[in-house]
Design a protein around this motif. Sequence first.
Motif, PDB file in Angstrom:
ATOM      1  N   MET A   1     -44.540  98.508  96.426  1.00 46.52           N
ATOM      2  CA  MET A   1     -43.817  99.526  95.701  1.00 46.52           C
ATOM      3  C   MET A   1     -43.903  99.202  94.209  1.00 46.52           C
ATOM      4  O   MET A   1     -43.732  98.069  93.798  1.00 46.52           O
ATOM      5  N   ALA A   2     -44.149 100.213  93.408  1.00 45.46           N
ATOM      6  CA  ALA A   2     -44.249 100.044  91.965  1.00 45.46           C
ATOM      7  C   ALA A   2     -42.861  99.835  91.357  1.00 45.46           C
ATOM      8  O   ALA A   2     -41.862 100.341  91.853  1.00 45.46           O
ATOM      9  N   THR A   3     -42.830  99.103  90.262  1.00 51.52           N
ATOM     10  CA  THR A   3     -41.591  98.859  89.534  1.00 51.52           C
ATOM     11  C   THR A   3     -41.360  99.982  88.533  1.00 51.52           C
ATOM     12  O   THR A   3     -42.255 100.288  87.734  1.00 51.52           O
ATOM     13  N   PRO A   4     -40.185 100.609  88.542  1.00 54.48           N
ATOM     14  CA  PRO A   4     -39.904 101.621  87.514  1.00 54.48           C
ATOM     15  C   PRO A   4     -39.948 100.965  86.131  1.00 54.48           C
ATOM     16  O   PRO A   4     -39.572  99.803  85.977  1.00 54.48           O
ATOM     17  N   TRP A   5     -40.402 101.716  85.132  1.00 51.36           N
ATOM     18  CA  TRP A   5     -40.508 101.140  83.793  1.00 51.36           C
ATOM     19  C   TRP A   5     -40.321 102.203  82.732  1.00 51.36           C
ATOM     20  O   TRP A   5     -40.443 103.390  83.003  1.00 51.36           O
ATOM     21  N   THR A   6     -39.986 101.745  81.542  1.00 55.97           N
ATOM     22  CA  THR A   6     -39.878 102.597  80.370  1.00 55.97           C
ATOM     23  C   THR A   6     -40.566 101.863  79.222  1.00 55.97           C
ATOM     24  O   THR A   6     -40.959 100.715  79.362  1.00 55.97           O
TER      25      THR A   6
END
Length: 147
Positions: A1-6
Amino acid sequence: MATPWTITVDCADARLLAEFWSAALGYAPAPPPTGFETWEAWMIHHEVPADEWGDVAAISDPDGAGPRISFLRVDEPRTVKNRLHPDLQVSGGRHLPAELRGERLAAEARRLCALGARVVEEHRSPGSPHVDHLWMADPEGNDFCIV
């Protein structure tokens, strides 16, 4: 699962850069966090001093496809070329005629310059009179390219 990022951009004027990048990318001011009607309510809840409210701004993709971008006021000025920078893909791609891509790049450069950006350097395709991409700077001098 990808890590959410900003992405967070350190800057001198958070609101100025948020307005520029919002217009440049077609973004909108980011909505307040879940559970808060306004950013002001969030800041009051978290006891952020009122004199620091202008130190941060955030924008988001209204379609939800792109990352959220935050702008954080810092005291230190930018002193070196960015190692990481956005490339705005505005020309349509290299499968299109170089002349058409160049026209699109020129039009976008004019639009972005009217918003406060500046062209740093034009890069031409090898052996071609047409511009391949433009190295640009936002109103505070942060690097980005239009390709």
